[in-house]
Design a protein around this motif. Structure first.
Motif, PDB file in Angstrom:
ATOM      1  N   SER A  41      16.592  13.549 -19.167  1.00  0.00           N
ATOM      2  CA  SER A  41      15.924  12.591 -18.271  1.00  0.00           C
ATOM      3  C   SER A  41      16.972  11.929 -17.392  1.00  0.00           C
ATOM      4  O   SER A  41      18.174  12.095 -17.608  1.00  0.00           O
ATOM      5  N   ALA A  42      16.491  11.118 -16.483  1.00  0.00           N
ATOM      6  CA  ALA A  42      17.393  10.272 -15.691  1.00  0.00           C
ATOM      7  C   ALA A  42      18.053   9.248 -16.610  1.00  0.00           C
ATOM      8  O   ALA A  42      17.522   8.927 -17.677  1.00  0.00           O
ATOM      9  N   THR A  47      14.976   5.636 -13.047  1.00  0.00           N
ATOM     10  CA  THR A  47      13.696   5.947 -12.384  1.00  0.00           C
ATOM     11  C   THR A  47      13.027   4.647 -11.924  1.00  0.00           C
ATOM     12  O   THR A  47      12.496   4.581 -10.810  1.00  0.00           O
ATOM     13  N   GLU A  74      17.003  12.634 -12.273  1.00  0.00           N
ATOM     14  CA  GLU A  74      17.250  13.766 -13.173  1.00  0.00           C
ATOM     15  C   GLU A  74      18.294  14.712 -12.574  1.00  0.00           C
ATOM     16  O   GLU A  74      19.045  15.362 -13.286  1.00  0.00           O
ATOM     17  N   PHE A 136      11.125  16.231 -15.802  1.00  0.00           N
ATOM     18  CA  PHE A 136      10.304  15.361 -14.945  1.00  0.00           C
ATOM     19  C   PHE A 136       9.925  15.955 -13.589  1.00  0.00           C
ATOM     20  O   PHE A 136       9.015  15.475 -12.961  1.00  0.00           O
ATOM     21  N   ARG A 154       5.301   9.459 -15.443  1.00  0.00           N
ATOM     22  CA  ARG A 154       6.314   8.783 -16.266  1.00  0.00           C
ATOM     23  C   ARG A 154       6.383   9.411 -17.657  1.00  0.00           C
ATOM     24  O   ARG A 154       5.359   9.760 -18.233  1.00  0.00           O
ATOM     25  N   GLY A 155       7.593   9.542 -18.129  1.00  0.00           N
ATOM     26  CA  GLY A 155       7.785  10.176 -19.435  1.00  0.00           C
ATOM     27  C   GLY A 155       7.698  11.692 -19.387  1.00  0.00           C
ATOM     28  O   GLY A 155       7.676  12.367 -20.416  1.00  0.00           O
ATOM     29  N   GLY A 156       7.667  12.241 -18.158  1.00  0.00           N
ATOM     30  CA  GLY A 156       7.388  13.672 -17.982  1.00  0.00           C
ATOM     31  C   GLY A 156       8.464  14.632 -18.452  1.00  0.00           C
ATOM     32  O   GLY A 156       8.206  15.839 -18.564  1.00  0.00           O
ATOM     33  N   SER A 157       9.655  14.132 -18.753  1.00  0.00           N
ATOM     34  CA  SER A 157      10.696  15.062 -19.232  1.00  0.00           C
ATOM     35  C   SER A 157      10.309  15.708 -20.552  1.00  0.00           C
ATOM     36  O   SER A 157      10.717  16.831 -20.845  1.00  0.00           O
ATOM     37  N   ASP A 158       9.543  14.982 -21.366  1.00  0.00           N
ATOM     38  CA  ASP A 158       9.070  15.583 -22.624  1.00  0.00           C
ATOM     39  C   ASP A 158       8.283  16.856 -22.304  1.00  0.00           C
ATOM     40  O   ASP A 158       8.445  17.893 -22.948  1.00  0.00           O
TER      41      ASP A 158
HETATM   42  N1  ASP Z   1      12.829   9.646 -15.847  1.00  0.00           N
HETATM   43  C1  ASP Z   1      11.396   9.766 -15.956  1.00  0.00           C
HETATM   44  C2  ASP Z   1      10.779   8.432 -16.327  1.00  0.00           C
HETATM   45  O1  ASP Z   1      11.495   7.438 -16.467  1.00  0.00           O
HETATM   46  C3  ASP Z   1      10.969  10.847 -16.898  1.00  0.00           C
HETATM   47  C4  ASP Z   1      11.321  10.626 -18.346  1.00  0.00           C
HETATM   48  O2  ASP Z   1      12.135   9.772 -18.686  1.00  0.00           O
HETATM   49  O3  ASP Z   1      10.777  11.369 -19.173  1.00  0.00           O
HETATM   50  O4  ASP Z   1       9.601   8.328 -16.435  1.00  0.00           O
END
Ligand code: ASP
Ligand code: ADP
Ligand code: MG
Length: 427
Positions: A41-42, A47, A74, A136, A154-158
């Motif tokens: 992730s970033a 982000t 990212e 992401f 948001r949270g898309g790296s998962d």
């Molecule tokens: N950097 C993105 C976020 O803060 C994706 C992630 O962290 O999964 O939402």
């Protein structure tokens, strides 16, 4: 030797030193003979910083441009991690989503992955390189052939990590984060929360959809659809922790219930403050009224979660539902401008100060009394329940948001989750 995908979240990538630790950890897995793909992730806070910058320029920015900005966090991470690996003698190469490519639809800011091309990655892996791919982000190619950068929400790296693991048919996807697994509830709210050794895919799906941000819901959907072996574990252990020890730690998402699983009735308590409630009072109590109210809401592309229609009094009824807080103002507008003129009705009211608290567990299928214990616990604390919804493995309630943490703590205790998850005096 296996193909393994690692994902590292923002905190895990939060400083140069942490990135160097990630590199050491990945190098350990590589040295153990595995083919390694890493999805970072970033850096933490990045982000948020990028999105805030955009909003300083434009209150409601163009989603395409917002994605162009948000995706850069990212991009920095993958480059830094590749360098950190090279600096310790590991051959590594970084790619942005469009280079792989990770293809998505055109829903900027919440795009869905449609396909992932594995050729370039496989060639690098065959050459012994560690491949680092941005989380992401992806790319949408329009019918005119032009490419646009997209992000996955948001949270898309998962989701990136699990989708890449699926595309490469990886042996396992390890989600390294700042907690050492999935807990019975967020350990930041309830220190007594316990780590689960395993959680079923169905329970994880409910927990994620009901607000447990430890995994983005779409990553769980991918894991289920493609049967990706997925584990959540800590990135904060020493990076030279033996690979076998890491591989046995954290929480494994399972696809079958087995006898070795903890036989708790409830596996966890999830919560969120992402919703708002809207109500239209005194609408005529007649067939079709729900459709006449919710039709225009759906036409405005607003997702509705919970719905309550009160018992009619003198031929009229109050109708309430919840929407995402981001869509609260628009929902009020639709009720005022479209619904009330069409169906009549009294006032349009709204309340953004609500929270949803949910108990999740496959044990609910075979136990009665879960709902009554939940309602009793809340009533003993004097917490009013505004709405209720249930499914086979969850019960959710809407309450005033100032009581959310109290409700989570008390339910966690009442369901025995700080101990063994056995219900005390029900059945
Ligand atoms: N950097 C993105 C976020 O803060 C994706 C992630 O962290 O999964 O939402
Ligand atoms: P990352 O940056 O690694 O993606 P996130 O902040 O997205 O990490 O997710 C990890 C956080 O999820 C934890 O720090 C924790 O506060 C929160 N969380 C919420 N519910 C749970 C839960 N049931 N189990 C573990 N962590 C949870
Ligand atoms: Mg996350």
């Amino acid at each position: 030797m296996a193909l393994i995908v690692h994902k590292y979240g923002g905190t895990s990538m939060g400083s140069v030193e942490r990135i160097q630790n990630v590199a050491k950890r990945v190098a350990g897995w590589h040295a153990a003979g595995h083919q390694m793909v890493v999805v970072p992730s970033a850096m933490s806070g990045e982000t948020n910083r990028l999105l805030a910058l955009a909003k300083e320029i434009q209150a409601d920015p163009d989603p395409r441009e917002l994605d162009a900005i948000a995706a850069t966090g990212e991009q920095v991470s993958v480059g830094l991690l590749a360098m950190a690996l090279q600096a310790i003698g590991v051959d590594a190469v970084s790619y942005a989503g469009w280079q792989v490519p990770v293809r998505t639809d055109d829903a900027f800011t919440k795009a869905r992955i449609e396909s992932i091309d594995d050729q370039r990655v496989r060639a690098d892996l065959a050459a012994g390189k560690v491949v680092i791919i941005t989380g992401f982000q992806g790319v949408y190619t329009a019918p005119d052939g032009r490419a646009h950068i997209t992000t996955l929400g948001r949270g898309g790296s998962d989701t990136s990590a699990v989708a890449i693991a699926a595309a490469l048919q990886a042996e396992e996807c390890l989600i390294y984060t700042d907690v050492d697994g999935v807990y019975t509830t967020d350990p930041r709210i309830v220190p007594e929360a316990r780590r689960l050794e395993k959680i079923t895919f169905e329970e994880m799906l409910e927990m994620a959809s009901l607000g447990s941000k430890v995994l983005q819901i779409r990553s769980v959907e991918f894991a289920g659809k493609y049967r990706v072996k997925t584990r959540v574990l800590s990135s904060l252990t020493p990076p030279d922790t033996p690979v076998a020890e890491q591989a046995a730690s954290g929480t494994l998402i399972t696809f079958e219930e087995d006898e070795t699983m903890e036989q708790a009735v409830i596996s966890g308590i999830a919560f969120n403050r992402d919703e708002a409630k809207v109500t239209i009072t005194n609408v005529p109590d007649r067939p079709g009224i729900a459709y006449q109210i919710l039709g225009p809401v759906a036409d405005a592309n607003i997702d509705v979660d919970m719905i309550v229609q009160n018992a009619g009094v003198k031929g009229t009824t109050d109708f309430s539902f919840t929407v995402h807080r981001n869509e609260y103002q628009r929902a009020l507008q639709v009720l005022n401008d479209v619904v009330r003129p069409a169906v009549g009705g009294g006032e349009v009211k709204g309340d953004p100060k609500i929270a949803k608290v949910s108990a999740v567990g496959i044990g609910m299928r075979s136990h009665v009394g879960v709902a009554s214990l939940m309602f009793r616990t809340l009533s003993e604390e004097g917490i009013n329940i505004q709405m209720i919804s249930t499914s086979e493995i969850k019960i959710s309630v809407i309450i005033e948001d100032k009581y959310m943490e109290l409700a989570v703590r008390e339910l966690h205790r009442a369901f025995g989750l700080d101990q063994d998850g056995q219900l005390p005096a029900v059945n």
